[in-house]
Design an enzyme around this catalytic site. Structure first.
Site, PDB file in Angstrom:
ATOM      1  N   ASN A   9       0.841  -1.279   0.030  1.00  0.00           N
ATOM      2  CA  ASN A   9       0.178   0.123  -0.096  1.00  0.00           C
ATOM      3  C   ASN A   9       0.947   1.228   0.039  1.00  0.00           C
ATOM      4  O   ASN A   9       1.721   1.404   1.097  1.00  0.00           O
ATOM      5  CB  ASN A   9      -0.766  -0.008   1.409  1.00  0.00           C
ATOM      6  CG  ASN A   9      -1.937   1.360   1.490  1.00  0.00           C
ATOM      7  OD1 ASN A   9      -1.759   2.095   0.452  1.00  0.00           O
ATOM      8  ND2 ASN A   9      -2.307   1.142   2.668  1.00  0.00           N
ATOM      9  N   LYS A  11       0.071   4.094  -0.241  1.00  0.00           N
ATOM     10  CA  LYS A  11      -0.340   5.512   0.471  1.00  0.00           C
ATOM     11  C   LYS A  11      -0.048   6.684  -0.560  1.00  0.00           C
ATOM     12  O   LYS A  11      -0.368   6.559  -1.725  1.00  0.00           O
ATOM     13  CB  LYS A  11      -0.070   5.665   1.723  1.00  0.00           C
ATOM     14  CG  LYS A  11       0.023   4.407   2.684  1.00  0.00           C
ATOM     15  CD  LYS A  11       0.091   4.559   4.065  1.00  0.00           C
ATOM     16  CE  LYS A  11      -0.138   3.215   4.786  1.00  0.00           C
ATOM     17  NZ  LYS A  11       0.149   3.127   6.273  1.00  0.00           N
ATOM     18  N   HIS A  92      -9.504   1.185   4.989  1.00  0.00           N
ATOM     19  CA  HIS A  92      -8.439   1.472   5.599  1.00  0.00           C
ATOM     20  C   HIS A  92      -8.463   2.248   6.804  1.00  0.00           C
ATOM     21  O   HIS A  92      -9.324   3.301   6.643  1.00  0.00           O
ATOM     22  CB  HIS A  92      -7.164   1.919   4.811  1.00  0.00           C
ATOM     23  CG  HIS A  92      -5.727   1.721   5.163  1.00  0.00           C
ATOM     24  ND1 HIS A  92      -5.336   2.909   5.895  1.00  0.00           N
ATOM     25  CD2 HIS A  92      -4.905   0.865   4.931  1.00  0.00           C
ATOM     26  CE1 HIS A  92      -4.258   2.419   6.427  1.00  0.00           C
ATOM     27  NE2 HIS A  92      -3.935   1.512   5.757  1.00  0.00           N
ATOM     28  N   GLU A  94      -6.847   4.657   8.066  1.00  0.00           N
ATOM     29  CA  GLU A  94      -6.459   6.090   7.516  1.00  0.00           C
ATOM     30  C   GLU A  94      -7.865   6.781   6.919  1.00  0.00           C
ATOM     31  O   GLU A  94      -8.159   7.718   7.191  1.00  0.00           O
ATOM     32  CB  GLU A  94      -5.181   6.218   6.723  1.00  0.00           C
ATOM     33  CG  GLU A  94      -3.995   5.850   7.428  1.00  0.00           C
ATOM     34  CD  GLU A  94      -2.833   5.429   6.856  1.00  0.00           C
ATOM     35  OE1 GLU A  94      -2.823   5.651   5.484  1.00  0.00           O
ATOM     36  OE2 GLU A  94      -1.993   4.827   7.394  1.00  0.00           O
ATOM     37  N   GLU A 164      -5.121  -4.853  10.300  1.00  0.00           N
ATOM     38  CA  GLU A 164      -4.257  -3.833  10.633  1.00  0.00           C
ATOM     39  C   GLU A 164      -4.530  -3.416  12.000  1.00  0.00           C
ATOM     40  O   GLU A 164      -5.415  -2.351  11.764  1.00  0.00           O
ATOM     41  CB  GLU A 164      -4.403  -3.078   9.447  1.00  0.00           C
ATOM     42  CG  GLU A 164      -3.805  -3.582   8.118  1.00  0.00           C
ATOM     43  CD  GLU A 164      -3.490  -2.493   7.213  1.00  0.00           C
ATOM     44  OE1 GLU A 164      -2.336  -2.771   6.560  1.00  0.00           O
ATOM     45  OE2 GLU A 164      -3.981  -1.523   7.046  1.00  0.00           O
ATOM     46  N   GLY A 170       2.488   2.064  10.784  1.00  0.00           N
ATOM     47  CA  GLY A 170       3.649   3.059  10.613  1.00  0.00           C
ATOM     48  C   GLY A 170       4.515   3.556  11.892  1.00  0.00           C
ATOM     49  O   GLY A 170       5.069   4.361  12.059  1.00  0.00           O
ATOM     50  N   SER A 210       3.579  -2.284  10.192  1.00  0.00           N
ATOM     51  CA  SER A 210       5.100  -2.364  10.325  1.00  0.00           C
ATOM     52  C   SER A 210       5.772  -3.735  10.095  1.00  0.00           C
ATOM     53  O   SER A 210       6.618  -4.250  10.468  1.00  0.00           O
ATOM     54  CB  SER A 210       5.499  -2.288  12.134  1.00  0.00           C
ATOM     55  OG  SER A 210       4.933  -0.815  12.035  1.00  0.00           O
TER      56      SER A 210
HETATM   57  P1  13P Z   1       3.131  -0.010   7.476  1.00  0.00           P
HETATM   58  O1  13P Z   1       3.471  -1.069   6.784  1.00  0.00           O
HETATM   59  O2  13P Z   1       3.715   1.519   7.004  1.00  0.00           O
HETATM   60  O3  13P Z   1       3.070   0.197   9.013  1.00  0.00           O
HETATM   61  O4  13P Z   1       1.847   0.574   6.916  1.00  0.00           O
HETATM   62  C1  13P Z   1       0.591  -0.609   7.133  1.00  0.00           C
HETATM   63  C2  13P Z   1      -0.489  -0.193   6.376  1.00  0.00           C
HETATM   64  O5  13P Z   1      -1.294   0.597   6.844  1.00  0.00           O
HETATM   65  C3  13P Z   1      -0.484  -0.768   5.010  1.00  0.00           C
HETATM   66  O6  13P Z   1      -2.173  -0.689   4.635  1.00  0.00           O
END
Ligand code: 13P
Length: 248
Positions: A9, A11, A92, A94, A164, A170, A210
């Site tokens: 992803n 982002k 997601h 976010e 997740e 992150g 992560s």
């Molecule tokens: P990270 O791997 O950067 O922690 O992000 C995970 C994520 O949100 C994947 O959709």
């Protein structure tokens, strides 16, 4: 047998030049026995579909739930389908947190994605305070039940779930493999009740939060974890290739 998935992803990252460099760098270097996916910003999807090696699958990161209309700035499922993408991330954390997406909205999007022939990667997961209050399973059950309300069993072959935990995204503080397995196993049980035991045994469930080259093998050793949804570590082609290899 559930085929493993490594989904990146990206982002809101990368320039167009970087996207093109990525496709060149991964060509002929991805394993066949893993579904390798990148979910990219909408503006790069057409380039990716045209330029990517055939075994790199392409996905979007979001879509609107309506076909067309007066929704300034939005991207329609029909438009995504038109670009040739195969997958779309929905729900997601976010999007839930910064764009106020509710379980009901996510349910509408899942139904629409399946209707137009896109494969949804449906994200669920808890905040730290939910985990600390011992309410993770309650939340996951509610998110999964609401996500699949009105979805027929025939549709679900194309669904992927991503667990997740928000506290692991992150932050560099990944969930340990046992915690990921417990949650993915729990989600599979809930899917057994909401859809059917057969569907639940076939659906692919990913862990995200992560994940990197150094820890992915721990997750892949778990019974109910079928792959990973990776943010930061999926951006560099060399890391992406290594992650895909270790997912096999
Ligand atoms: P990270 O791997 O950067 O922690 O992000 C995970 C994520 O949100 C994947 O959709």
């Amino acid at each position: 047998m559930r085929k493993p998935i490594l989904a990146g992803n990206w982002k809101m990252n990368k320039t167009r030049d970087e996207v093109i460099q990525f496709t060149l760098a991964v060509t002929n270097r991805l394993p066949d026995d893993v579904d390798c996916i990148v979910c990219a910003p909408a503006i790069y999807l057409r380039d990716l579909v045209k330029r990517s090696p055939s075994h790199l699958h392409i996905g979007a990161q979001n879509m609107h739930e309506k076909d067309f209309g007066a929704y300034t700035g939005e991207v329609s499922p029909i438009m995504l389908k038109d670009t040739g993408v195969e997958y779309v991330i929905l729900g997601h954390s976010e999007r839930r947190e910064y764009f106020n997406e509710t379980d009901e909205k996510i349910n509408e999007k899942i139904k629409k994605a399946l209707e137009v022939g896109l494969k949804p990667i449906v994200c669920v997961g808890e905040k730290l305070e939910t985990r600390e209050a011992g309410k993770t399973n309650e939340l996951l059950e509610s998110q999964i039940t609401k996500a699949f309300t009105g979805v027929t069993i025939d549709d679900t072959a194309n669904v992927v779930i991503a667990y997740e935990p928000i506290w692991a995204i992150g932050t560099g503080k990944s969930a340990d493999a046992k915690t990921a397995e417990e949650a993915c196993g729990f989600i599979r049980n809930v899917l057994g009740k909401v859809l059917s035991p057969k569907v639940a045994s076939e659906i692919r469930i990913l862990y995200g939060g992560s994940v990197k080259e150094s820890n992915i093998s721990e997750y892949m050793a778990e019974r109910d974890v079928d792959g990973a949804l990776v943010g930061g570590a999926s951006l560099k082609p060399e890391s992406f290739i290594e992650l895909c290899e270790k997912t096999a």
